[in-house]
Design a protein around this motif. Structure first.
Motif, PDB file in Angstrom:
ATOM      1  N   GLY A 231       0.787  -1.229   0.000  1.00  0.00           N
ATOM      2  CA  GLY A 231       0.000   0.000   0.000  1.00  0.00           C
ATOM      3  C   GLY A 231       0.818   1.277   0.000  1.00  0.00           C
ATOM      4  N   ALA A 232       1.841   1.342   0.844  1.00  0.00           N
ATOM      5  CA  ALA A 232       2.623   2.572   0.974  1.00  0.00           C
ATOM      6  C   ALA A 232       3.365   2.884  -0.318  1.00  0.00           C
ATOM      7  CB  ALA A 232       3.626   2.440   2.120  1.00  0.00           C
ATOM      8  N   GLY A 233       3.250   4.120  -0.757  1.00  0.00           N
ATOM      9  CA  GLY A 233       3.941   4.538  -1.964  1.00  0.00           C
ATOM     10  C   GLY A 233       3.147   4.321  -3.234  1.00  0.00           C
ATOM     11  N   ASN A 234       2.000   3.625  -3.139  1.00  0.00           N
ATOM     12  CA  ASN A 234       1.236   3.376  -4.357  1.00  0.00           C
ATOM     13  C   ASN A 234       0.657   4.653  -4.938  1.00  0.00           C
ATOM     14  OD1 ASN A 234      -0.041   1.691  -6.349  1.00  0.00           O
ATOM     15  ND2 ASN A 234      -1.960   2.031  -5.269  1.00  0.00           N
ATOM     16  N   GLY A 235       0.325   5.595  -4.062  1.00  0.00           N
ATOM     17  CA  GLY A 235      -0.180   6.874  -4.550  1.00  0.00           C
ATOM     18  C   GLY A 235       0.839   7.583  -5.415  1.00  0.00           C
ATOM     19  N   ILE A 236       2.119   7.519  -4.997  1.00  0.00           N
ATOM     20  CA  ILE A 236       3.190   8.132  -5.773  1.00  0.00           C
ATOM     21  C   ILE A 236       3.301   7.448  -7.132  1.00  0.00           C
ATOM     22  CG2 ILE A 236       5.686   8.553  -5.866  1.00  0.00           C
ATOM     23  CD1 ILE A 236       5.689   8.652  -2.841  1.00  0.00           C
ATOM     24  N   LEU A 237       3.206   6.120  -7.139  1.00  0.00           N
ATOM     25  CA  LEU A 237       3.326   5.374  -8.391  1.00  0.00           C
ATOM     26  C   LEU A 237       2.187   5.721  -9.342  1.00  0.00           C
ATOM     27  CD1 LEU A 237       4.887   3.221  -9.963  1.00  0.00           C
ATOM     28  CD2 LEU A 237       3.472   1.489  -8.858  1.00  0.00           C
ATOM     29  N   MET A 238       0.970   5.819  -8.822  1.00  0.00           N
ATOM     30  CA  MET A 238      -0.164   6.140  -9.680  1.00  0.00           C
ATOM     31  C   MET A 238      -0.075   7.565 -10.209  1.00  0.00           C
ATOM     32  SD  MET A 238      -3.589   4.207  -8.307  1.00  0.00           S
ATOM     33  CE  MET A 238      -3.566   4.816  -6.621  1.00  0.00           C
ATOM     34  N   LEU A 239       0.387   8.503  -9.374  1.00  0.00           N
ATOM     35  CA  LEU A 239       0.562   9.877  -9.846  1.00  0.00           C
ATOM     36  C   LEU A 239       1.594   9.938 -10.970  1.00  0.00           C
ATOM     37  CD1 LEU A 239       0.532  11.961  -6.536  1.00  0.00           C
ATOM     38  CD2 LEU A 239      -1.211  11.927  -8.325  1.00  0.00           C
ATOM     39  N   ALA A 240       2.670   9.173 -10.807  1.00  0.00           N
ATOM     40  CA  ALA A 240       3.699   9.145 -11.845  1.00  0.00           C
ATOM     41  C   ALA A 240       3.155   8.549 -13.133  1.00  0.00           C
ATOM     42  CB  ALA A 240       4.907   8.339 -11.356  1.00  0.00           C
ATOM     43  N   ALA A 241       2.415   7.450 -13.027  1.00  0.00           N
ATOM     44  CA  ALA A 241       1.854   6.797 -14.218  1.00  0.00           C
ATOM     45  C   ALA A 241       0.874   7.715 -14.936  1.00  0.00           C
ATOM     46  CB  ALA A 241       1.166   5.492 -13.818  1.00  0.00           C
ATOM     47  N   MET A 242       0.021   8.398 -14.183  1.00  0.00           N
ATOM     48  CA  MET A 242      -0.941   9.299 -14.811  1.00  0.00           C
ATOM     49  C   MET A 242      -0.254  10.488 -15.451  1.00  0.00           C
ATOM     50  SD  MET A 242      -4.318   9.226 -12.393  1.00  0.00           S
ATOM     51  CE  MET A 242      -3.480   9.159 -10.807  1.00  0.00           C
ATOM     52  N   GLY A 243       0.838  10.943 -14.848  1.00  0.00           N
ATOM     53  CA  GLY A 243       1.594  12.027 -15.457  1.00  0.00           C
ATOM     54  C   GLY A 243       2.200  11.606 -16.781  1.00  0.00           C
ATOM     55  N   LEU A 244       2.707  10.387 -16.848  1.00  0.00           N
ATOM     56  CA  LEU A 244       3.280   9.879 -18.090  1.00  0.00           C
ATOM     57  C   LEU A 244       2.215   9.722 -19.172  1.00  0.00           C
ATOM     58  CD1 LEU A 244       5.705   7.130 -16.711  1.00  0.00           C
ATOM     59  CD2 LEU A 244       6.281   9.413 -17.531  1.00  0.00           C
ATOM     60  N   LEU A 245       0.970   9.537 -18.745  1.00  0.00           N
ATOM     61  CA  LEU A 245      -0.125   9.389 -19.696  1.00  0.00           C
ATOM     62  C   LEU A 245      -0.728  10.733 -20.091  1.00  0.00           C
ATOM     63  CD1 LEU A 245      -1.842   6.269 -18.133  1.00  0.00           C
ATOM     64  CD2 LEU A 245      -0.714   6.379 -20.351  1.00  0.00           C
ATOM     65  N   GLY A 246      -0.186  11.824 -19.534  1.00  0.00           N
ATOM     66  CA  GLY A 246      -0.652  13.139 -19.938  1.00  0.00           C
ATOM     67  C   GLY A 246      -1.566  13.833 -18.957  1.00  0.00           C
ATOM     68  N   LEU A 247      -1.920  13.185 -17.828  1.00  0.00           N
ATOM     69  CA  LEU A 247      -2.745  13.829 -16.812  1.00  0.00           C
ATOM     70  C   LEU A 247      -1.848  14.709 -15.945  1.00  0.00           C
ATOM     71  CD1 LEU A 247      -5.027  10.816 -15.867  1.00  0.00           C
ATOM     72  CD2 LEU A 247      -5.722  12.897 -17.048  1.00  0.00           C
ATOM     73  N   SER A 248      -1.500  15.878 -16.464  1.00  0.00           N
ATOM     74  CA  SER A 248      -0.496  16.723 -15.838  1.00  0.00           C
ATOM     75  C   SER A 248      -1.038  17.588 -14.711  1.00  0.00           C
ATOM     76  CB  SER A 248       0.143  17.627 -16.901  1.00  0.00           C
ATOM     77  OG  SER A 248      -0.851  18.372 -17.575  1.00  0.00           O
ATOM     78  N   ASP A 249      -2.356  17.757 -14.606  1.00  0.00           N
ATOM     79  CA  ASP A 249      -2.944  18.539 -13.522  1.00  0.00           C
ATOM     80  C   ASP A 249      -2.885  17.710 -12.241  1.00  0.00           C
ATOM     81  OD1 ASP A 249      -4.652  19.756 -11.653  1.00  0.00           O
ATOM     82  OD2 ASP A 249      -5.901  20.628 -13.224  1.00  0.00           O
ATOM     83  N   ILE A 250      -2.049  18.127 -11.291  1.00  0.00           N
ATOM     84  CA  ILE A 250      -1.799  17.327 -10.093  1.00  0.00           C
ATOM     85  C   ILE A 250      -3.056  17.157  -9.261  1.00  0.00           C
ATOM     86  CG2 ILE A 250      -1.057  19.336  -8.744  1.00  0.00           C
ATOM     87  CD1 ILE A 250       0.313  15.725  -8.501  1.00  0.00           C
ATOM     88  N   HIS A 251      -3.944  18.142  -9.266  1.00  0.00           N
ATOM     89  CA  HIS A 251      -5.162  18.039  -8.474  1.00  0.00           C
ATOM     90  C   HIS A 251      -6.145  17.048  -9.086  1.00  0.00           C
ATOM     91  CE1 HIS A 251      -3.534  21.086  -6.043  1.00  0.00           C
ATOM     92  NE2 HIS A 251      -3.867  22.134  -6.779  1.00  0.00           N
ATOM     93  N   ARG A 252      -6.296  17.085 -10.406  1.00  0.00           N
ATOM     94  CA  ARG A 252      -7.142  16.099 -11.075  1.00  0.00           C
ATOM     95  C   ARG A 252      -6.560  14.702 -10.903  1.00  0.00           C
ATOM     96  NH1 ARG A 252      -8.295  15.120 -17.527  1.00  0.00           N
ATOM     97  NH2 ARG A 252     -10.153  13.836 -17.270  1.00  0.00           N
TER      98      ARG A 252
END
Length: 224
Positions: free
Chosen positions: A125-146
């Motif tokens: 569980g720990a750190g998964n949020g960071i991994l998902m944020l990184a993956a979404m950023g690579l996919l173009g979801l650059s708005d950190i709040h969204r």
């Protein structure tokens, strides 16, 4: 914290998953305005998260505690490094914010990314949020709040199925889990409003700092 209190690593991980799950609802609600037009992403990646989260939880149940304790700091540092490198990698790949109707290739990449992120989340569980944020950023979801709002929703899906598996396997220490859950609910909601006020740059730097600190401390404890 649970490890320092003397819990078995697998029990600590499962207990943390249960405790932090209610906070994800508060976080998702706090970012509700940012994700109100993200239904296709939430539905498709949510389904992917349930499948991957179940697989990850099953793998954790099968992993010996000693092996899991050794892997913990490396898992955290890996996720933190990926999030830190998100911006330059995104620029190199020239990814863009997904269109209102993303192409099939975008969906394929998003589902593959989230499937493996969900396995990681169900396993650790720990750190998964960071991994998902990184993956979404690579996919173009650059708005950190969204991205944060979507991340919280996907975390709900991942942890839901993981909690069922951990409970059946008897890995949850319920007194600590219920006590921590109360703070997680308040933290999830007020954390969202605070992130909006503090700004995207501050939030990114804080995420990296927390990930590095936890990873290095746990690596030091491992060598000790």
């Amino acid at each position: 914290m649970l490890l320092w209190l003397g819990l078995d690593p697998k029990v600590a991980n499962a207990t943390s998953t249960v405790a932090l799950w209610p906070g994800l609802f508060g976080g998702a609600w706090g970012f509700r305005r940012e994700i109100e037009n993200s239904r296709p992403i939430l539905v498709r990646l949510g389904t992917t998260s349930i499948i991957g989260g179940g697989l990850g939880a099953w793998l954790l149940i099968l992993t010996p505690s000693a092996t899991f304790a050794y892997l913990v700091p490396f898992l955290i540092l890996f996720a933190t490094a990926l999030f830190t490198l998100q911006a330059p990698i995104t620029r190199r790949l020239k990814t863009e914010e997904p269109a209102e109707r993303p192409r099939a290739r975008w969906w394929l990449g998003a589902i593959i990314f989230q499937f493996f992120s969900a396995i990681y989340g169900g396993y650790f569980g720990a750190g998964n949020g960071i991994l998902m944020l990184a993956a979404m950023g690579l996919l173009g979801l650059s708005d950190i709040h969204r991205a944060n709002g979507i991340k919280n929703f996907l975390g709900i899906c991942i942890n839901f199925v993981a909690i069922i598996g951990f409970t059946i396997a008897g890995l949850v220490y319920w007194p600590d889990a219920l006590f921590m859950a109360v703070a997680a609910i308040a933290g999830g909601y007020f954390g969202a409003s605070s992130a909006r006020r503090l700004g995207r740059v501050f939030v990114r730097r804080t995420v990296v700092l927390i990930g590095l600190t936890i990873g290095i401390v746990m690596l030091w404890r491992l060598k000790g």
